[in-house]
Design an enzyme around this catalytic site. Structure first.
Site, PDB file in Angstrom:
ATOM      1  CD  GLU A 229      -3.178  -1.231   2.600  1.00 41.65           C
ATOM      2  OE1 GLU A 229      -2.706  -0.348   3.214  1.00 41.65           O
ATOM      3  OE2 GLU A 229      -4.250  -1.554   2.371  1.00 41.65           O
TER       4      GLU A 229
ATOM      5  CD  GLU B  46      -4.472  -5.848   2.001  1.00 42.32           C
ATOM      6  OE1 GLU B  46      -5.056  -5.911   2.511  1.00 42.32           O
ATOM      7  OE2 GLU B  46      -3.156  -6.434   2.471  1.00 42.32           O
TER       8      GLU B  46
END
Length: 584
Positions: free
Chosen positions: A159, A235
């Protein structure tokens, strides 16, 4: 037998054939190694064809140069079991992982250098990262699918677009990874928000997303930034984590299953985060701070399809039914949950247990931070002569018990922004400061812990000399073995901390257990020397999970370090876990 795994124009390709990844996240340090095969096998029974894991750098190298990859940190064995079970593996080494893990996976010996440019192309940071990745890649490389192993994808950073946009940094991570023998496709992940997808992008990486709802919208946003190749939700958030002082989070089974169906029906690949969450054993829990500091609880159940203790939940069965519409699911009998043994254990007390694990330091002109005192210091007592009375002001990270001339007079708590205390008249001032979890996300990663700056008494700095005691919490259970019993410490079934409690109990065979904690204050627990983690009356968690392989047939020992006070100086093991009142 070797295979080829590639990224095609529209799909992942396994030996040239289109392949939809249906994976689940499972972090090996959050699962007792004796249960790895059980949890991986249960994930396969749900219909998954892959297991994904983060690699926490600070677990493998908590002290610089002291590398561990054995026991519950044997990544190679974990990947081998995945292969043995007929599944593929996705590996995410970071170096930053978030994961609600202590310090986002970065070692404190690294982040303690405030001049270091974390997650950037700072040469000193990259030198440390390169040494780490070389060790990790030596484990991963021989276990890639094109060498007869399980690994099909390796992720670069994590991320990153939510943090920065240093393309030179990403390029160097890619170079080091390829130089380490990684030949499978490389990926990156970000939330499907334009500036994040742009910031974390690099031509050498395949873009994946992280989200748990609004599937069509998020896939469309992902496609705008990944014009060719397969779409993947790296995710798929099937649940959520808990902070101390909040309610236990759950998600709607029906809604979550419907979103999974939308993903798979769109032809996207998926990694369910988490298929099995496990436990933040020992002192590995992270924390968040978006204006208020909130540490995470010990359980990482995450409302996952496979519960913290390995039960197959309603979500497991709903997901399995959805997956069966899109891929083969093993047609075998599924295990059912059983109650754990329930028993009560009489405990004996050991007074002044902190002296058993103390190291004396100082004197110092000003109180040093925990980071200045060493790697992974989590509990420190600061002492100074401060005559007079009045208002004490001190910034503590994160929780402090304040004593005046040896008597408790109050607490300072970061979570409720309580940084002042009225002091009675006296001479000596002591603060026992606990680090309750390091921030794992955003710009507060690596922040200093302990007493920050110099405390004030009536607006005047409390000058030194300061003396310090640091405590090796992890060593307590072993240190108690020969400590004498204090027959006066338990009164009316109650104790006042700091105090250690220990007791023995018998099991007919090794078994999962659930240790009830709601009658205790704040502290840590061990069974047979296995560090279960933290407990706190604040909740929501009211039991600690004891993995079966940590127990044994015959005599077992439970140890508690109570820092505040307990209304019940006994250990109660209950039949089922209690993670707190549920909230969707």
């Amino acid at each position: 037998m070797t295979s080829r795994f590639e990224i095609g124009e529209t799909d992942f390709l396994l030996n040239g054939e289109a392949h939809q990844i249906i994976s689940g996240a499972m972090h090996y340090p959050r699962v007792h190694s004796g249960l790895w095969r059980d949890r991986i096998r249960k994930a396969r029974l749900m219909g998954l064809n892959a297991i994904e894991t983060y690699i926490p750098w600070n677990a493998h190298e908590s002290v610089r140069g002291d590398w561990r990859a054995d026991g519950d940190l044997d990544l190679g064995r974990f990947l081998d079991i995945i292969h043995d079970e007929g599944m593929n593996a996705i590996v995410r080494p970071g170096p930053y992982i978030c994961a609600e893990w202590h310090n986002g996976g970065l070692p404190t010996w690294l982040t303690g250098d405030e001049s270091l440019g974390l997650r950037s192309s700072d040469p000193r940071y990259l030198a440390a990262v390169t040494a780490y990745l070389e060790r990790v890649n030596a484990i991963i490389a021989p276990r890639q699918i094109d060498r007869g192993g399980s690994v099909i994808l390796v992720q670069i950073e994590n991320e990153y677009g939510a943090y920065g946009s240093d393309k030179a940094y990403l390029a160097e991570l890619i170079r080091v990874t390829r130089a380490g023998g990684i030949t499978v496709p490389l990926t990156r992940v970000d939330q499907p928000i334009s500036h994040m997808l742009e910031g974390g992008a690099h031509e050498g990486l395949h873009t994946t997303g992280s989200f748990g709802s609004r599937i069509d919208e998020r896939l469309a946003a992902l496609r705008e930034h990944q014009r060719t190749g397969p779409l993947m939700c790296m995710e798929f958030w099937c649940g959520w984590f808990d902070h101390w002082g909040e309610k236990h989070h759950t998600t709607s089974v029906a809604d979550s299953a419907a979103d999974l169906d939308r993903l798979l029906s769109a032809g996207a690949s998926v990694n369910i985060y988490m298929v099995h969450g496990g436990t933040n054993f020992a002192l590995t829990n992270g924390a968040n701070d978006s204006g208020r500091y909130l540490p995470l609880v010990t359980s990482y159940d995450y409302d996952a399809p496979i519960s913290e203790s390995g039960d197959l939940t309603d979500k497991f069965h709903a997901y399995r039914e959805i997956i069966s519409k899109h891929a083969p699911v093993p047609e075998v009998p599924l295990p059912t949950a059983t109650d754990a043994p329930a028993l009560t254990v009489r405990l004996e007390a050991v007074s002044d247990p902190l002296s058993l694990i103390a190291t004396h330091r100082g004197p110092f002109d000003a109180p040093p931070t925990m980071d200045e005192l060493g790697s992974d210091v989590t509990l420190v007592e600061y002492a100074v002569t401060a005559p007079g009375t009045g208002l004490l002001e001190a910034e503590v990270r994160d929780y402090a018990w304040v004593l005046r001339d040896g008597r408790p007079v109050g607490r300072l708590q970061r979570t409720v922004q309580d940084d002042t205390l009225a002091l009675p008249a006296g001479q000596e001032l002591r603060l026992l400061v606990e680090e309750t979890g390091r921030v794992n996300y955003d710009t507060r990663i690596g922040e200093a812990k302990g007493i920050i700056g110099i405390p004030l008494l009536n607006g005047t700095p409390v000058d030194g000399p300061w003396t310090v005691r640091t405590f090796d919490v992890s060593a307590l259970a072993k240190s108690l073995s020969d400590a004498p019993v204090d027959l006066t410490a338990i009164s009316g079934g109650r104790v006042t901390g700091p105090v250690a409690l220990r007791g023995r109990f018998h099991l007919d065979e090794s078994a999962d257990l659930f240790l009830a904690t709601h009658r205790w204050g704040k502290g840590y627990a061990w069974v047979n020397g296995f560090f279960l983690g933290r407990y706190w009356r604040r909740g929501p968690q009211r039991t600690l999970y004891v993995p079966g392989p940590a127990t044994r047939r015959g005599v077992n020992e439970v140890v508690i370090l109570e820092l505040e006070g307990a209304s019940d100086a006994s250990a109660r093991f209950v039949s089922r876990p209690d993670l707190g009142h549920e909230v969707e």
